[in-house]
Scaffold this motif. Structure first.
Motif, mmCIF file in Angstrom:
data_model
loop_
_atom_site.group_PDB
_atom_site.id
_atom_site.type_symbol
_atom_site.label_atom_id
_atom_site.label_comp_id
_atom_site.label_asym_id
_atom_site.label_seq_id
_atom_site.Cartn_x
_atom_site.Cartn_y
_atom_site.Cartn_z
ATOM 1 N N GLU A 278 50.365 30.850 56.297
ATOM 2 C CA GLU A 278 50.250 29.721 55.371
ATOM 3 C C GLU A 278 49.032 29.893 54.468
ATOM 4 N N ASN A 279 47.905 30.290 55.049
ATOM 5 C CA ASN A 279 46.685 30.488 54.280
ATOM 6 C C ASN A 279 46.839 31.614 53.273
ATOM 7 N N ARG A 280 47.486 32.715 53.677
ATOM 8 C CA ARG A 280 47.700 33.832 52.754
ATOM 9 C C ARG A 280 48.593 33.419 51.582
ATOM 10 N N LEU A 281 49.574 32.567 51.831
ATOM 11 C CA LEU A 281 50.437 32.085 50.756
ATOM 12 C C LEU A 281 49.649 31.228 49.769
ATOM 13 N N TYR A 282 48.769 30.381 50.286
ATOM 14 C CA TYR A 282 47.923 29.580 49.400
ATOM 15 C C TYR A 282 47.008 30.474 48.567
ATOM 16 N N GLN A 283 46.457 31.530 49.160
ATOM 17 C CA GLN A 283 45.606 32.454 48.420
ATOM 18 C C GLN A 283 46.398 33.155 47.313
ATOM 19 N N THR A 284 47.626 33.541 47.623
ATOM 20 C CA THR A 284 48.489 34.166 46.623
ATOM 21 C C THR A 284 48.798 33.196 45.491
ATOM 22 N N ASP A 285 49.080 31.970 45.854
ATOM 23 C CA ASP A 285 49.335 30.908 44.878
ATOM 24 C C ASP A 285 48.145 30.748 43.940
ATOM 25 N N TRP A 286 46.943 30.780 44.516
ATOM 26 C CA TRP A 286 45.711 30.631 43.733
ATOM 27 C C TRP A 286 45.549 31.795 42.753
ATOM 28 N N LEU A 287 45.859 33.012 43.215
ATOM 29 C CA LEU A 287 45.745 34.193 42.350
ATOM 30 C C LEU A 287 46.713 34.101 41.172
ATOM 31 N N MET A 288 47.893 33.567 41.409
ATOM 32 C CA MET A 288 48.881 33.409 40.339
ATOM 33 C C MET A 288 48.448 32.349 39.332
ATOM 34 N N PHE A 290 45.207 30.959 38.829
ATOM 35 C CA PHE A 290 43.872 30.970 38.243
ATOM 36 C C PHE A 290 43.291 32.362 37.982
ATOM 37 N N TYR A 291 43.931 33.403 38.492
ATOM 38 C CA TYR A 291 43.365 34.744 38.357
ATOM 39 C C TYR A 291 44.214 35.685 37.504
ATOM 40 N N GLY A 292 45.284 35.168 36.934
ATOM 41 C CA GLY A 292 46.073 35.962 36.014
ATOM 42 C C GLY A 292 47.008 36.974 36.640
ATOM 43 N N PHE A 293 47.272 36.854 37.930
ATOM 44 C CA PHE A 293 48.177 37.784 38.590
ATOM 45 C C PHE A 293 49.629 37.355 38.403
ATOM 46 N N ASN A 294 50.498 38.342 38.214
ATOM 47 C CA ASN A 294 51.926 38.099 38.213
ATOM 48 C C ASN A 294 52.430 38.221 39.644
ATOM 49 N N VAL A 295 53.402 37.402 40.015
ATOM 50 C CA VAL A 295 53.884 37.411 41.392
ATOM 51 C C VAL A 295 54.378 38.791 41.812
ATOM 52 N N ASN A 296 54.965 39.540 40.871
ATOM 53 C CA ASN A 296 55.502 40.862 41.207
ATOM 54 C C ASN A 296 54.410 41.907 41.431
ATOM 55 N N GLU A 297 53.201 41.632 40.958
ATOM 56 C CA GLU A 297 52.090 42.521 41.260
ATOM 57 C C GLU A 297 51.653 42.381 42.714
ATOM 58 N N LEU A 298 51.742 41.177 43.216
ATOM 59 C CA LEU A 298 51.261 40.884 44.562
ATOM 60 C C LEU A 298 52.325 41.120 45.627
ATOM 61 N N ARG A 338 39.798 40.475 38.895
ATOM 62 C CA ARG A 338 40.632 41.176 39.871
ATOM 63 C C ARG A 338 39.812 41.935 40.914
ATOM 64 N N VAL A 339 38.525 41.884 40.808
ATOM 65 C CA VAL A 339 37.667 42.568 41.782
ATOM 66 C C VAL A 339 37.536 41.702 43.035
ATOM 67 N N PRO A 340 37.864 42.226 44.212
ATOM 68 C CA PRO A 340 37.645 41.465 45.453
ATOM 69 C C PRO A 340 36.179 41.061 45.584
ATOM 70 N N GLY A 341 35.952 39.811 45.963
ATOM 71 C CA GLY A 341 34.585 39.328 46.123
ATOM 72 C C GLY A 341 34.025 38.633 44.904
ATOM 73 N N ILE A 342 34.779 38.602 43.812
ATOM 74 C CA ILE A 342 34.327 37.924 42.593
ATOM 75 C C ILE A 342 35.308 36.812 42.251
ATOM 76 N N GLY A 343 34.802 35.582 42.205
ATOM 77 C CA GLY A 343 35.633 34.435 41.879
ATOM 78 C C GLY A 343 35.564 34.085 40.407
ATOM 79 N N VAL A 344 36.262 33.018 40.031
ATOM 80 C CA VAL A 344 36.323 32.601 38.635
ATOM 81 C C VAL A 344 34.939 32.243 38.106
ATOM 82 N N GLY A 345 34.191 31.453 38.882
ATOM 83 C CA GLY A 345 32.855 31.045 38.443
ATOM 84 C C GLY A 345 31.922 32.222 38.267
ATOM 85 N N SER A 346 31.930 33.137 39.231
ATOM 86 C CA SER A 346 31.057 34.313 39.153
ATOM 87 C C SER A 346 31.444 35.211 37.991
#
Length: 418
Positions: A278-288, A290-298, A338-346
């Motif tokens: 469930e948590n991983r799905l929410y993280q994927t949802d967030w990437l789609m 707020f982070y510009g990811f396409n679902v097919n990339e993930l 798209r760098v792991p460890g860097i969020g939108v604010g950073s």
């Protein structure tokens, strides 16, 4: 509060806990200084708004009686549970009393379906109308749309609710047919489409007419039960992506299936729902979102399931090392995200800070990135090593070891303290 009302509240508040589709309000309903409450300044119950505030909600069902027998639902008609139902006046009285005592900042009202969809929706509508028109309540209201209810009832309810939601239940039509053969996705899609069209229409009218009533100002949301049917993570997120695009949903919620019966159609699980998934799905949802990811990339045919060990952003990066390392001082904002460890604010801070000079490791750490994770994917002015020195399996093991070491260190500190 009478003993009977207290008993109803206990039953129907407990039944409502399985509906997770209630989060930050986003409402623009303001107090005109003549009423009570302010939906603009408050959110909903036991969740966090975008600015970090924890807010409270009276979250109840109008009734847990239901004419349907959905295998995954605790309120299904064949389940041997204590049943109860509020009257319209009881819900209004509870809401106003709790609000005046500062116990809540809003109302989340859902219901089982008794008699038929219109009969139930009409009573939900009477609750919100009485709160708005008779009690002059301006606080937040999240109202459940009843599948199959008439368009007129749904349209009128949208004039009084801040947010409306209707549960998709299962990610696919085949999954829904397996566990709830009396329901269809069309009964969910039609109300979503109706409300979305009305929202657009009211916004267009507001451009031409000064005084236009608000219509579902906080938008719509939906919920899917995860783990009760055999859909892959790819199928789940493709469904979510389609609903975001087609109906401009504010949120899709993912609810890990909780075993509540011995039905042979349901999977055999432990006593705990699949919370990591469930948590991983929410993280994927967030990437789609707020982070510009396409679902097919993930998620795609080659990778239909999310990695349980690591978050989806890190998983994507390890599968796409050809894009890394990026030079943090010249890379685009999109690539920095798209760098792991860097969020939108950073990422925004990095783009602003590098205007004044090339960034170093210590400056990136002060900005707030998770450098021990990001260091494998970036270069800066004083980077000590290059990414090509490691394979993706090595990077994954380094990061997991670092995480385990961190938690072990915290455990040791707790033992020392206590």
């Amino acid at each position: 509060m009478s003993e009977r009302i207290r008993e109803k509240l206990s039953i129907l508040a407990d039944a409502a806990k399985y509906d997770v589709s209630c989060s930050s309000s986003g409402s623009t309903r303001k107090n005109d200084n003549k009423g009570l409450g302010n939906g603009h300044n408050s959110g909903i119950c036991h969740t966090y708004t975008e600015d970090g505030r924890c807010v409270s909600l009276l979250k109840i069902l109008l009734t847990n009686h239901c004419i349907f027998d959905c295998a995954y639902c605790v309120s299904r008609k064949s389940n041997d549970i204590t049943r109860a139902a509020f009257t319209v006046d009881e819900v209004v009285e509870l809401t106003m009393n709790f609000y005046r005592r500062n116990f809540i900042e809003g109302l989340f009202l859902s219901s089982g379906i008794f008699k038929n969809a219109d009969f139930t929706m009409e009573r939900l509508l009477r609750v919100v109308k009485k709160l708005r028109l008779e009690e002059r309540y301006n606080g937040y209201i999240h109202l459940k749309t009843i599948p199959g209810a008439s368009e007129d009832l749904i349209r009128e309810a949208g004039l009084y609710a801040d947010r409306m939601s209707i549960n998709l239940e299962m990610p696919t039509e085949s999954g829904l047919k397996l566990l709830a053969p009396e329901k269809t996705h069309k009964e969910v899609i039609d109300p979503l489409k109706l409300v979305q069209n009305q929202i657009v229409q009211f916004k267009d009218e507001k451009k031409l007419i000064k005084n236009v009533p608000t219509f579902v100002p906080a938008g719509q949301s939906t919920q899917m039960v995860i783990g009760a049917t055999p859909e892959t993570d790819k199928e789940i997120m493709q469904t979510a992506d389609a609903f975001y695009k087609n109906f401009s949903l504010r949120r899709v919620y993912y609810s890990g299936y909780i075993p509540i019966s011995n039905d042979s159609r349901l999977p055999i699980l432990g006593s705990q729902p699949p919370l990591v998934r469930e948590n991983r799905l929410y993280q994927t949802d967030w990437l789609m979102r707020f982070y510009g990811f396409n679902v097919n990339e993930l998620l795609n045919d080659a990778n239909p399931h999310l990695d349980i060990d690591i978050d989806p952003k890190l998983s994507w990066a390890l599968r796409n090392l050809q894009f890394f390392p990026i030079d943090i001082n010249v890379a685009s904002y999109k690539m920095i995200l798209r760098v792991p460890g860097i969020g939108v604010g950073s990422a925004k801070k990095i783009v602003q800070a590098r205007k004044f000079g090339r960034l170093r490791i210590d400056q990136l750490q002060k900005i707030g990135i998770a450098y021990n994770r990001a260091k494998y994917f970036i270069r800066c002015s004083d980077s000590p090593m290059q990414l090509r020195e490691y394979q993706n399996t090595q990077i994954k093991s380094f990061i997991l070891a670092e995480s385990q070491s961190k938690y072990l260190k915290n455990d040791i500190q707790q033992l020392i303290l206590f």
